[in-house]
Design an enzyme around this catalytic site. Structure first.
Site, mmCIF file in Angstrom:
data_model
loop_
_atom_site.group_PDB
_atom_site.id
_atom_site.type_symbol
_atom_site.label_atom_id
_atom_site.label_comp_id
_atom_site.label_asym_id
_atom_site.label_seq_id
_atom_site.Cartn_x
_atom_site.Cartn_y
_atom_site.Cartn_z
ATOM 1 N N LYS A 1 -4.940 -1.902 9.518
ATOM 2 C CA LYS A 1 -4.329 -2.495 10.763
ATOM 3 C C LYS A 1 -3.432 -3.653 10.464
ATOM 4 O O LYS A 1 -2.378 -3.363 11.345
ATOM 5 C CB LYS A 1 -5.597 -3.333 11.555
ATOM 6 N N ARG B 1 -15.211 6.037 4.607
ATOM 7 C CA ARG B 1 -14.262 5.797 5.844
ATOM 8 C C ARG B 1 -13.333 7.126 5.820
ATOM 9 O O ARG B 1 -13.330 7.840 4.684
ATOM 10 C CB ARG B 1 -13.315 4.532 5.763
ATOM 11 N N GLU C 1 -13.197 -5.910 14.725
ATOM 12 C CA GLU C 1 -12.581 -7.248 14.809
ATOM 13 C C GLU C 1 -11.457 -7.103 15.607
ATOM 14 O O GLU C 1 -10.666 -6.199 15.505
ATOM 15 C CB GLU C 1 -12.018 -7.651 13.295
HETATM 16 P P1 ATP Z 1 -8.872 -3.019 8.577
HETATM 17 O O1 ATP Z 1 -9.363 -3.084 7.273
HETATM 18 O O2 ATP Z 1 -7.676 -2.182 8.715
HETATM 19 O O3 ATP Z 1 -8.571 -4.432 9.106
HETATM 20 P P2 ATP Z 1 -11.421 -2.860 9.260
HETATM 21 O O4 ATP Z 1 -12.386 -1.737 8.721
HETATM 22 O O5 ATP Z 1 -11.421 -4.274 8.900
HETATM 23 O O6 ATP Z 1 -10.097 -2.465 9.315
HETATM 24 P P3 ATP Z 1 -12.687 -3.514 11.856
HETATM 25 O O7 ATP Z 1 -12.366 -3.684 13.102
HETATM 26 O O8 ATP Z 1 -13.571 -4.509 10.958
HETATM 27 O O9 ATP Z 1 -11.576 -2.745 11.174
HETATM 28 O O10 ATP Z 1 -13.711 -2.135 11.908
HETATM 29 C C1 ATP Z 1 -14.683 -1.954 12.690
HETATM 30 C C2 ATP Z 1 -15.614 -0.941 12.400
HETATM 31 O O11 ATP Z 1 -15.051 0.423 12.138
HETATM 32 C C3 ATP Z 1 -16.290 -1.555 11.051
HETATM 33 O O12 ATP Z 1 -17.545 -0.901 11.013
HETATM 34 C C4 ATP Z 1 -15.332 -0.495 10.220
HETATM 35 O O13 ATP Z 1 -16.315 -0.144 8.984
HETATM 36 C C5 ATP Z 1 -15.212 1.003 10.981
HETATM 37 N N1 ATP Z 1 -14.037 1.487 10.238
HETATM 38 C C6 ATP Z 1 -12.645 0.624 10.229
HETATM 39 N N2 ATP Z 1 -11.889 1.651 9.612
HETATM 40 C C7 ATP Z 1 -12.685 2.918 9.461
HETATM 41 C C8 ATP Z 1 -12.187 4.066 8.884
HETATM 42 N N3 ATP Z 1 -11.078 4.401 8.374
HETATM 43 N N4 ATP Z 1 -13.281 5.139 9.083
HETATM 44 C C9 ATP Z 1 -14.500 4.891 9.555
HETATM 45 N N5 ATP Z 1 -14.963 3.935 9.792
HETATM 46 C C10 ATP Z 1 -14.041 2.717 9.897
HETATM 47 MG MG MG Z 2 -13.457 -5.415 9.148
#
Ligand code: ATP
Ligand code: MG
Length: 564
Positions: free
Chosen positions: A271, A261, A35
């Site tokens: 984020k 994760r 995102e």
């Molecule tokens: P936040 O919850 O902080 O906004 P997010 O997981 O929503 O982070 P995205 O941009 O949606 O962030 O993540 C893109 C991809 O990266 C998704 O497939 C997500 O599952 C993966 N991802 C995000 N954080 C992690 C992590 N800590 N470890 C492994 N994969 C991750």
């Molecule tokens: Mg997300």
């Protein structure tokens, strides 16, 4: 890591089984779906390495898809940084760059299709009422009074939602599944919300936006994704993911697989929290060298090879855990040890003056760039009677086993001569400002002809040739392993380490002026460093310490403490 008999992790094993059982029509096809509401962090790197890695290993493809369904928090700055970071990590989506917003029209049509089938309806309960009606994990929910609204009426309202007739929050499109379902995500989840907001790509074309759950799986299906790999919090959403795929006329049937994760000690990864660190100026931007972002790590001097190797080492598993930051630093050190040229720089200088040095003489020494690899070459470094050495290499009243400078002690200056400390000069406050030494001309090259041994070898720079440099030393941004472990009335910012950045005014050997930004070096005994991409100038160098070497004295101190 959970692996199968032939060493595959469970995600790869699932992909292999799907291929073996003919469930993958053409090639394996994955996607990385960020995102664009922040910069990528090391957790995202784990997901990138997994998604692009699997595609590569099985001869398939991996798409980059911006999951841009939430207009208010997203921005093109983030889109651009994400692309730069993925490329820097060593991956390429070729011509397969997509945006969930590219599918808004198709997603809208499918929403009308669901309404037509009696599988979705327009609700007008308030957000609060919807929460109340939803029930709890142990109690079933209640049907909304609008659940039996005639199809025609829902269709009409949905079209008027799109046309902009209603304000935010007045109506919502929900799937019509089962308000008593054991899984709360199946209790008539939201599919579309009204949001009069400008979108960074579609502008003002839409005032209704699909939810993540609705948009994600359908975007996967449109792109022919075979394996939609996501993190564990989506495990409970999988029944909904599958329900939508089954009930819509989508062109393919992706499979969702969840993995744990990445969490790291001394690090926050959300984020939302990273954005606060930036906005509230705890750091100097998303790419601050203390941030766990890909851009911060790059600026700090981490290499993409080290990050990929770290991701390989941690593997993937099905249970959440927290990885020790030391493992990441180990991977960085291991990689830099093999590639970084060796130089000398004094981080926290103190003057060392050689009393018996022949006035005005410069002695040049050949210094190799790599201790193990002669092909890395060498340069000449100038030695004079006026030097800087590291302040921490002198102790007025040293304990036993101190092999560095102290009154009356003899040490070796790397590549050059033996020197003995004869006198200590102080300022009016009693602080040591200069060490007066004598040198042994017979020890040129670092060996005394009489076979006399010294244990300590120190780094140095010639004061007449040294170039000043700002040297930035980092500690972890947080002072505890879990930054969320704070008092009840505090938040994670209470765990910020006030000593995470120390700025030193040091001196380097002149050859470092020609070092390009981004090229890692080792300063002998002090660690790995890189020129800072934001602040360093040709005539005003700024170095970041990427990671320290293991310090033998720190180990002695630690062992001593442990033995007491
Ligand atoms: P936040 O919850 O902080 O906004 P997010 O997981 O929503 O982070 P995205 O941009 O949606 O962030 O993540 C893109 C991809 O990266 C998704 O497939 C997500 O599952 C993966 N991802 C995000 N954080 C992690 C992590 N800590 N470890 C492994 N994969 C991750
Ligand atoms: Mg997300």
């Amino acid at each position: 890591m959970e692996t199968t008999d032939n060493g595959l992790d469970f995600v790869r094993a699932a992909v292999r089984d799907d291929i073996a059982h003919g469930r993958v029509p053409e090639d394996v096809h994955t996607r990385f779906p960020p995102e664009p509401n922040g910069y990528l962090h090391i957790g995202h790197a784990k997901s990138i390495v997994l998604n692009f890695g699997i595609a590569h290993e099985f001869g398939g493809r991996c798409n980059l898809r911006f999951d841009d369904t939430n207009p208010t928090k997203e921005d093109v700055e983030y889109v651009e940084s994400i692309m730069e970071d993925i490329r820097w990590l060593g991956y390429d989506w070729d011509d397969r760059l997509y945006y969930a917003s590219d599918y808004f029209e198709q997603l809208y049509e499918w929403a009308e299709y669901l309404i037509g089938k009696g599988l979705a309806y327009v609700d007008e309960l308030s957000a609060e009422e919807i929460r109340e009606y939803r029930g709890t994990p142990t109690e079933p929910g209640k049907n909304s009074p609008w659940r039996e609204r005639p199809t025609e009426e829902s269709l009409d309202l949905f079209r008027r939602m799109r046309a902009g007739e209603f304000s935010d929050g007045t109506y919502i499109l929900r799937a019509r599944i089962d308000m008593a379902h054991a899984n709360i995500n199946m209790r008539d989840p939201a599919l579309y919300r009204i949001r009069h907001a400008h979108h960074h790509r579609t502008g003002d074309a839409w005032c209704i936006y699909p939810t993540y759950d609705y948009a994600h799986g359908q975007s996967d299906a449109i792109e022919g994704i075979t394996h939609s790999i996501c993190t564990l919090e989506f495990e409970n959403h999988r029944p909904l993911y599958d329900w939508l795929i089954e009930n819509l006329p989508v062109p393919s049937t992706p499979r969702q697989i969840e993995f744990a994760r990445l969490n790291l000690t001394y690090t926050v990864m959300s984020k939302r929290k990273l954005l606060r660190l930036v906005q509230e100026e705890y750091v100097d931007g998303w790419d601050d060298p203390r941030m766990p972002t890909v851009s911060g790590m790059r600026r700090r001097g981490y290499t993409s090879e080290a990050i990929r190797e770290f991701c390989r080492k941690i593997g993937v598993s099905k249970t959440n855990s927290t990885v020790d930051l030391a493992l990441l630093e180990f991977s960085v050190r291991e990689d830099l040890n093999a590639r970084a040229k060796r130089y000398m720089a004094v981080v926290d200088p103190i003057k060392l003056t050689i009393r018996n040095w022949p006035e005005g003489t410069v002695d040049w020494f050949e210094a190799e760039y790599s201790p193990d690899d002669p092909s890395a070459g060498s340069r000449q470094i100038p030695f004079t009677g006026d030097l800087y050495v590291e302040r921490e290499d002198f102790m007025e009243d040293p304990p036993r086993k101190w092999f560095r400078l102290a009154p009356g002690k003899e040490v070796r200056l790397k590549y050059a001569y033996y020197v003995t400390c004869e006198e200590v000069v102080r300022d009016t406050d009693g602080g040591v400002t200069e060490l007066i030494c004598s040198y042994d001309p017979e020890s040129r090259g670092g060996e005394a002809p009489d076979g006399r041994k010294v244990k300590g070898t120190l780094h140095w720079v010639s004061r007449t040739h040294a170039v000043p440099a700002e040297i930035r030393l980092y500690e972890t941004l947080f002072d505890r392993e879990n930054p969320d472990e704070v008092e009840e009335d505090e938040d994670f910012t209470a765990a910020i380490n006030p000593d995470s950045l120390t700025i030193q005014n040091g001196f380097c050997e002149p050859a470092l002026q020609d070092l390009p930004i981004g090229e890692p070096v080792q300063f002998l005994r002090m660690g790995y460093f890189v020129k800072d991409s934001r602040y360093s100038r040709q005539d005003a160098m700024v170095f970041n310490r990427t990671v320290g070497l293991r310090d033998s004295w720190a180990r002695v101190v630690r062992n001593k403490r442990e033995n007491e």
